[in-house]
Design a protein around this motif. Sequence first.
Motif, PDB file in Angstrom:
ATOM      1  N   GLN A  47      52.834  75.766 -13.520  1.00 56.70           N
ATOM      2  CA  GLN A  47      53.470  76.203 -14.762  1.00 56.70           C
ATOM      3  C   GLN A  47      54.983  76.336 -14.653  1.00 56.70           C
ATOM      4  O   GLN A  47      55.682  76.313 -15.672  1.00 56.70           O
ATOM      5  CB  GLN A  47      52.882  77.546 -15.212  1.00 56.70           C
ATOM      6  N   PHE A  48      55.493  76.487 -13.449  1.00 56.32           N
ATOM      7  CA  PHE A  48      56.944  76.616 -13.239  1.00 56.32           C
ATOM      8  C   PHE A  48      57.374  75.631 -12.152  1.00 56.32           C
ATOM      9  O   PHE A  48      57.713  76.031 -11.030  1.00 56.32           O
ATOM     10  CB  PHE A  48      57.304  78.051 -12.841  1.00 56.32           C
ATOM     11  N   PRO A  49      57.349  74.346 -12.451  1.00 56.70           N
ATOM     12  CA  PRO A  49      57.594  73.319 -11.423  1.00 56.70           C
ATOM     13  C   PRO A  49      58.984  73.377 -10.809  1.00 56.70           C
ATOM     14  O   PRO A  49      59.180  72.878  -9.686  1.00 56.70           O
ATOM     15  CB  PRO A  49      57.380  72.005 -12.186  1.00 56.70           C
ATOM     16  N   ASP A  50      59.946  73.989 -11.493  1.00 58.09           N
ATOM     17  CA  ASP A  50      61.297  74.090 -10.945  1.00 58.09           C
ATOM     18  C   ASP A  50      61.488  75.305 -10.051  1.00 58.09           C
ATOM     19  O   ASP A  50      62.566  75.487  -9.468  1.00 58.09           O
ATOM     20  CB  ASP A  50      62.324  74.137 -12.086  1.00 58.09           C
ATOM     21  N   LEU A  51      60.466  76.133  -9.948  1.00 57.79           N
ATOM     22  CA  LEU A  51      60.577  77.344  -9.134  1.00 57.79           C
ATOM     23  C   LEU A  51      60.551  76.972  -7.650  1.00 57.79           C
ATOM     24  O   LEU A  51      59.632  76.275  -7.197  1.00 57.79           O
ATOM     25  CB  LEU A  51      59.421  78.282  -9.454  1.00 57.79           C
ATOM     26  N   PRO A  52      61.563  77.383  -6.867  1.00 53.45           N
ATOM     27  CA  PRO A  52      61.589  77.043  -5.438  1.00 53.45           C
ATOM     28  C   PRO A  52      60.347  77.554  -4.711  1.00 53.45           C
ATOM     29  O   PRO A  52      59.852  78.652  -5.002  1.00 53.45           O
ATOM     30  CB  PRO A  52      62.855  77.743  -4.930  1.00 53.45           C
TER      31      PRO A  52
END
Length: 583
Positions: free
Chosen positions: A29-34
Amino acid sequence: MFRIRRVYDDILPLDRQALVQVQEILRVQFPDLPEREIAKLPQLLRNPLKYRFRSILYVAEEAPAKVRGFALVSHAPDLHFCYLDYIAVTRKRLGGGIGSALYELVRQESRAMGAVGLFFECLPDDPSLCRDPVMLAQNRARLKFYERYGARPVAGTAYETPFKPEDDCPPFLVFDDLGLGIPLARDRAREIVRAILERKYGHRAPAGYIDRVVDSFRDDPVRLRPPRYVQAPGRAQETRPVHLTGDAIALVVNEGHQIHHVHDRGYVEAPARLSKILEALEGTGLFERLEPHHFGEEWIRRVHASDFVDFLKRVCLKVEPGKSVYPYVFPIRNAARPPKELPIRAGYYCIDTFTPLNRNAYSAAKGAVDCALTAARSLLRGHRLAYALVRPPGHHAEKRAFGGFCYFNSTAVAANYLASHGRVAVVDVDYHHGNGTQNIFYERSDVLTVSIHGHPSFAYPYFSGFRDEAGAGEGQGKNINYPLAEHVDGKAYLKVLEKALAKVHKFRPHFLVVALGLDTAKGDPTGTWTLLRSDFLEMGRLFGAMGRPSLVVQEGGYRIRNLGANASAFFTGLWRGFSERNR
């Protein structure tokens, strides 16, 4: 159907599985989250002080242990606000009501923690700030959802200024007053915004950025953007209470205990003990009643010798209904040759002359063990506190001996069950020494046994409970006894309990098991101490403040008049201490 429960840490297998599933939802759901942010989730729960927020994780699950959504909240008790880090639902369950239930629970719990409001970031629905039309539509849907609850973006500030000029979709800061209707004062908002930016982004924010954003909060009170989506502007949606699974003390009662009713004169271990306690607990609203599960006999045989279990089962069947057999011959000279006649053999397996064998003793004791195991299992399934209200008691039953009204050691069986999932500390607060529990775990290092009791020079069982009994072999140092004087009041007792719990804290148990004897109360016919209702309240609070998954197993307590009041006080304190620790 789904349930929502809180995950406190990654101690239990159930919680470790939930955390893995939450991390996977974050990745999707948050693909840009490291990845490093996702990986540190267990640390956030384990070590909140490191991150200057107390992280609280709620998961929505479908049985068996399938996480369908979650909400991660950061609580700042120093500034009395909550920050919603993430709320997400798996794509398989979009539109299933899970997101609404999670958000309503977060609001409910934030109010309970005394928060002035709930803050979170939401990507903008303004085309000048977000150029991607697909993302823009998603952002509008989210803000519309939150606006139903009265939560709207803060207006007239520089919060949505990106770190870098070229960055797209800088987030709004959204404020939910939790239905309190209290405007957010400018100075309070500045404190909170500074805390959010420093604690969340301090390592990434450019020099001077945080000061500029904080200084941009000039309206007093803080101004929110006018409603854009709700049909009745200014009216927050009425929220319904959301039940949090495990947010109660699991209560398991040995209903079959009444079959073990010894009418002999002077026998104080009577069925009225449980009915009085249960009657008092029903008015507290702290408990969730669970039905006992029937476990196999193998759990008993893991702590008691098989020949002893076999004897108890066979001899009870041979006793005439309504009659009792009392041990009267003991193997002082030759313990290697037990008598052939079962009634005479009673003394071979017993430590006193006043604990009878009768037709129902085995069945009642087995029922008590089942209740203790059911309550222990509830800790593995999401409850943090559980109570096995059982009789007959059990803590005097040793590996191969019964006595002190005890036949099977329910406390030890449950502690051994939990020990397969982590370290266990057993704290026995009965007036009499827990000789059976000590005997069973004396050479083990994974179970710490602590007993506070009357000195064996005057108190049953007389031959154990001395201070120098500290364990043996691998269990050296893992058995601690606090034998006290004949006359002890509540103040003196609680000082000793604090010392004992400091020892427990150093052991760092995954589970806490309390052998609850209420015979330390003033006027108990089997004790000499004078603890009052207020002392039991504080005793419970001290145990709850340990913050561990805790099982309480009923042991002694024989003054019927105050038994219920003292039990109610203990569990009120237990719940209060646990809640204060975790809120």
